[in-house]
Design a protein around this motif. Structure first.
Motif, short mmCIF file in Angstrom:
data_model
loop_
_atom_site.label_atom_id
_atom_site.label_comp_id
_atom_site.label_asym_id
_atom_site.label_seq_id
_atom_site.Cartn_x
_atom_site.Cartn_y
_atom_site.Cartn_z
N MET A 130 0.84 -1.18 0.00
CA MET A 130 0.00 0.00 0.00
C MET A 130 0.88 1.25 0.00
O MET A 130 1.83 1.34 0.77
CB MET A 130 -0.90 -0.02 1.23
N PRO A 131 0.57 2.24 -0.85
CA PRO A 131 1.39 3.46 -0.91
C PRO A 131 1.37 4.22 0.41
O PRO A 131 0.34 4.31 1.08
CB PRO A 131 0.73 4.28 -2.01
N GLN A 132 2.52 4.77 0.78
CA GLN A 132 2.62 5.55 2.00
C GLN A 132 2.04 6.94 1.80
O GLN A 132 2.35 7.59 0.80
CB GLN A 132 4.08 5.69 2.41
N PRO A 133 1.22 7.42 2.73
CA PRO A 133 0.70 8.78 2.58
C PRO A 133 1.74 9.83 2.95
O PRO A 133 2.47 9.68 3.94
CB PRO A 133 -0.49 8.82 3.54
N ILE A 134 1.81 10.85 2.13
CA ILE A 134 2.69 11.99 2.38
C ILE A 134 1.83 13.24 2.32
O ILE A 134 1.04 13.43 1.39
CB ILE A 134 3.83 12.06 1.35
N LEU A 135 1.99 14.09 3.32
CA LEU A 135 1.23 15.33 3.40
C LEU A 135 2.07 16.49 2.88
O LEU A 135 3.20 16.68 3.32
CB LEU A 135 0.80 15.60 4.85
N ILE A 136 1.52 17.24 1.96
CA ILE A 136 2.17 18.44 1.43
C ILE A 136 1.33 19.63 1.87
O ILE A 136 0.19 19.77 1.45
CB ILE A 136 2.29 18.41 -0.11
N ALA A 137 1.90 20.45 2.73
CA ALA A 137 1.18 21.62 3.26
C ALA A 137 1.57 22.84 2.45
O ALA A 137 2.74 23.25 2.46
CB ALA A 137 1.51 21.81 4.73
N ILE A 138 0.61 23.41 1.74
CA ILE A 138 0.89 24.57 0.89
C ILE A 138 0.10 25.78 1.39
O ILE A 138 -0.79 25.65 2.23
CB ILE A 138 0.57 24.30 -0.60
N ARG A 171 1.18 8.02 -1.79
CA ARG A 171 -0.10 8.67 -2.04
C ARG A 171 0.00 10.06 -1.42
O ARG A 171 0.30 10.19 -0.24
CB ARG A 171 -1.23 7.86 -1.39
N LEU A 172 -0.21 11.08 -2.23
CA LEU A 172 0.00 12.45 -1.77
C LEU A 172 -1.31 13.11 -1.35
O LEU A 172 -2.34 12.93 -1.99
CB LEU A 172 0.66 13.27 -2.87
N HIS A 173 -1.22 13.86 -0.27
CA HIS A 173 -2.35 14.65 0.25
C HIS A 173 -1.89 16.09 0.32
O HIS A 173 -0.93 16.40 1.02
CB HIS A 173 -2.76 14.17 1.63
N VAL A 174 -2.58 16.96 -0.39
CA VAL A 174 -2.23 18.38 -0.38
C VAL A 174 -3.21 19.08 0.55
O VAL A 174 -4.42 18.95 0.41
CB VAL A 174 -2.30 19.00 -1.80
#
Length: 149
Positions: free
Chosen positions: A1-9, A32-35
């Motif tokens: 399962m892809p690891q979630p990464i948080l991108i805070a913009i 898996r990216l979360h913006v």
């Protein structure tokens, strides 16, 4: 399962560097990216992206403009990441950025947080500690900090 990464913009031009950094160091097959974009509650007309009534525009013009700018920045970031092949989700919340970032990172059980950093003087840091420093102090995952250009 892809690891979630948080991108805070935020809605500043520096957000482009964060998206480029994520594209460079993350892999679509592994992450898996979360913006996330946290908008100051003073400028939050709605809790989520929405159209604005004429009455809202007349009563809160600066808030409507600020929120629309934030919505466009979030949409652009997600479009850029999806074009690069990433599974990407997004959220815009009204609140203090450090609180929103920490809460989202914990909810997602993120492997990494990617965020920006403003260059402030020592006095500036004393009067207003950086958001990245506040986040780093509150999470147990790595935080990749990209300095503003």
């Amino acid at each position: 399962m892809p690891q979630p990464i948080l991108i805070a913009i935020d809605a500043s031009p520096a957000s482009t560097a964060l998206i480029d950094l994520a594209r460079r160091y993350c892999r679509p097959d592994q992450h898996r990216l979360h913006v996330l974009l946290a908008i100051d509650p003073t400028f939050a007309v709605h809790a989520r992206p929405a159209t604005y009534s004429e009455e809202e525009r007349e009563e809160y013009p600066a808030a409507c403009d600020e929120q629309q700018l934030a919505e466009r920045a979030l949409q652009q970031a997600v479009a850029t990441l999806r074009e690069a092949g990433f599974d990407c989700e997004s959220a815009m919340v009204a609140g203090q950025p450090q609180d929103a970032i920490v809460a989202k990172a914990q909810a997602l059980d993120c492997a990494l947080i990617v965020m920006g950093h403003r260059h402030l003087s020592r006095l500036g840091r004393l009067l207003d500690p950086s958001i990245s420093a506040k986040v780093i102090d509150r999470v147990k995952v790595p935080v990749l900090v990209c300095p503003a250009s």
